[in-house]
Design a protein around this motif. Structure first.
Motif, short mmCIF file in Angstrom:
data_model
loop_
_atom_site.label_atom_id
_atom_site.label_comp_id
_atom_site.label_asym_id
_atom_site.label_seq_id
_atom_site.Cartn_x
_atom_site.Cartn_y
_atom_site.Cartn_z
N ARG A 165 30.49 50.30 35.49
CA ARG A 165 30.53 48.97 34.87
C ARG A 165 29.51 48.89 33.72
N SER A 177 40.19 47.56 33.39
CA SER A 177 38.81 47.71 33.88
C SER A 177 38.21 46.35 34.24
N GLN A 220 38.88 45.16 37.72
CA GLN A 220 38.20 45.85 38.81
C GLN A 220 36.90 45.18 39.21
N THR A 221 36.49 44.16 38.48
CA THR A 221 35.23 43.47 38.77
C THR A 221 35.49 42.00 39.05
N TYR A 222 34.63 41.41 39.86
CA TYR A 222 34.81 40.00 40.21
C TYR A 222 34.38 39.09 39.06
N ARG A 268 37.39 38.51 45.66
CA ARG A 268 36.80 39.04 44.43
C ARG A 268 35.42 38.41 44.27
N ARG A 322 30.85 39.30 44.68
CA ARG A 322 29.84 40.36 44.61
C ARG A 322 29.87 41.23 45.86
#
Length: 493
Positions: A342, A370, A373-375, A453, A455
């Motif tokens: 990230r 990409s 893929q992250t919250y 989604r 941490r």
């Protein structure tokens, strides 16, 4: 027009601290004084800078889940501009290994509202005072709980060398500025300006308020070469307000003539709000205590450790930036967004955005995947996708809004009983009174198993009939990948 209750409360609570900040003139007639040798000396000086204090705020709101108990360290830098003038700047930070209970929102009641209930963790605006504590200039005060209690200079009250004196003063609220769902009360003064809060809304209501009288009795109860102790009692009777307000308070200031600084201070208020058939009392306590001994050592070690960590992270970031692919290394750039960390992706997105290159749908799609893929998709990444492929602008805008809860307008159709779903597909599910998104993991009968989604992702079970698909404008790679593979089954996994 009747004065607002919020104004009355904030006026009342500010009485003691306004008096000690040099806002009010007290009558000198009939007051005993100490010898002139003490009267002629300045109370404060810059030689001991910085001064470190532990601050504590406690507010009893009548609910254990909402009561406030919060601690900070306030570091005051003192600069001597001339023999009679000091400049004070303050920075708030957390105590090492200290748990604090506080609210980031307001306590709401039909009669009573204050907030935000926070002690700041930031730099506060510089103020100018005389060497005896009288305020000369305080352009941007840091109010406590939305009240006119300036944390930026509170340990430098205007103390007198008299043994006893009284103050009866009008306390006026000059402006009422509404933002962030609460009213902040700003006092009128020739030395202070209203705090132009960055969250303030242009055109917010501003109107003059009424005046109430505050009565304060000061006593110098101890005086020797080591310690001066001042106590005070104050009250405000605002029965003319609807509902009526009564404030009783007391304070104590311990001053060290050897150190030429305040060792500690404390203020305690009880605000009683009354209407027919209802009375409510809110106790508020605030204190400052000079850090010494083990507490001072622990704080200094914690601050140094934080500085060391920041320097280490800065070096690591610089090393990572040096390893990023050049702008002409297209395959390496694509590989970074497909399989990089990230941190690498965020740094590379910033580098590409600054380049302002030509549209590139393939690269835009790699960045878009990409971000999924992250919250918490980065702002730079979202803007870069819009820049590289206008066709993805609507979809990435929806993804950005999916970072936090949203209303039903950002959801699509209900999920039918026979609707096929794919693993990692985004699903909208109800959360409290709004909606959130999660990744589909599997299903058991009419229950969907989703991965939140957040941490710290966790598995949750939600009824299929309660869930919805994302809005049509959203393009889900989990579905597009399956659709492009003719040999792949589309049943629930």
């Amino acid at each position: 027009m009747k004065p607002s209750l919020v104004s009355a409360l904030c006026l009342a609570l500010s009485v003691g601290l306004l008096a000690s900040s040099g806002w009010c003139q007290s009558p000198d007639a009939g007051s005993a004084t100490v010898p002139s040798s003490e009267s002629d000396s300045n109370l404060y000086e810059a030689s001991k800078s910085p001064l470190l204090y532990r601050a504590n705020l406690k507010v009893d709101l009548g609910d254990p889940q909402q009561n406030v108990d919060q601690s900070r360290v306030f570091a005051y830098q003192v600069e001597q501009t001339d023999p009679e003038t000091l400049q004070i700047s303050c920075e708030g930070s957390t105590l090492p290994n200290k748990n604090s209970r506080s609210l980031g929102y307001l306590h709401r009641d039909e009669f009573f509202r204050i907030g935000p209930l926070q002690l700041p963790i930031r730099r506060m605006a510089r103020s100018t005072i005389t060497a005896n504590g009288k305020t000369i200039k305080a352009p941007y005060s840091s109010w406590l709980c939305g009240l006119p209690i300036d944390l930026g200079r509170i340990p430098f009250p205007e103390l007198r060398t008299q043994t006893r004196w009284k103050v009866q003063m009008p306390v006026t609220v000059g402006y009422r500025i509404q933002y962030a769902n609460f009213l902040q009360i700003i006092p009128v003064s020739t030395t202070e300006q209203p705090n132009r809060n960055p969250y303030g809304r242009p055109g917010a209501e501003q109107s003059p308020e009424s005046v109430v009288m505050a009565n304060v009795d000061y006593r110098r109860v101890e005086s020797n070469d080591r310690t001066w102790i001042f106590e005070s009692d104050w009250s405000i009777d605002a029965h003319q307000f609807d509902p009526s307000v009564d404030v009783q308070g007391e304070g104590k200031i311990t001053y060290s003539p050897r150190e030429r600084s305040v060792d500690s201070l404390s203020y305690s208020f009880r605000i009683t709000v009354s209407k027919p058939n209802r009375t409510m009392t809110v106790p508020i306590r605030f204190s400052l205590e000079r850090l010494t001994g083990d507490d001072l050592t622990a704080y200094q070690e914690s601050r140094q450790a934080a500085i060391d960590r920041a320097n280490k992270l800065k070096k690591e970031r610089q090393a990572m930036e040096n390893q990023l692919p050049d702008l002409d290394e297209r395959e390496a750039i694509l590989e970074t967004f497909r399989n990089g960390t990230r941190e690498q992706q965020d740094l590379l997105a910033t580098k590409l955005r600054n380049d302002d290159g030509d549209p590139d749908p393939e690269l835009a799609w790699a960045i878009y995947e990409s971000l999924l893929q992250t919250y918490n998709p980065s702002y730079t990444g979202v803007q870069l996708v819009k820049q590289l492929d206008p066709d993805l602008e609507k979809s990435v805008t929806v993804l950005e809004k999916y970072r936090s809860s949203f209303d039903i307008s950002l959801t699509g159709d209900r999920i039918a009983p026979d609707q096929p779903l794919q693993r990692q597909q985004l699903i909208c599910y109800p959360k409290y009174s709004r909606w959130s998104v999660a990744n589909f993991y599997g299903s058991v009968d009419e229950i969907l198993v989703l991965i939140t989604r957040e941490r710290d992702p966790k598995y949750i079970a939600v009824k299929r009939e309660d869930c919805r698909l994302p809005i049509d404008a959203f393009r889900d790679p989990a579905l597009l990948d399956i659709a492009s593979d003719a040999g792949e089954s589309t049943g629930d996994n």
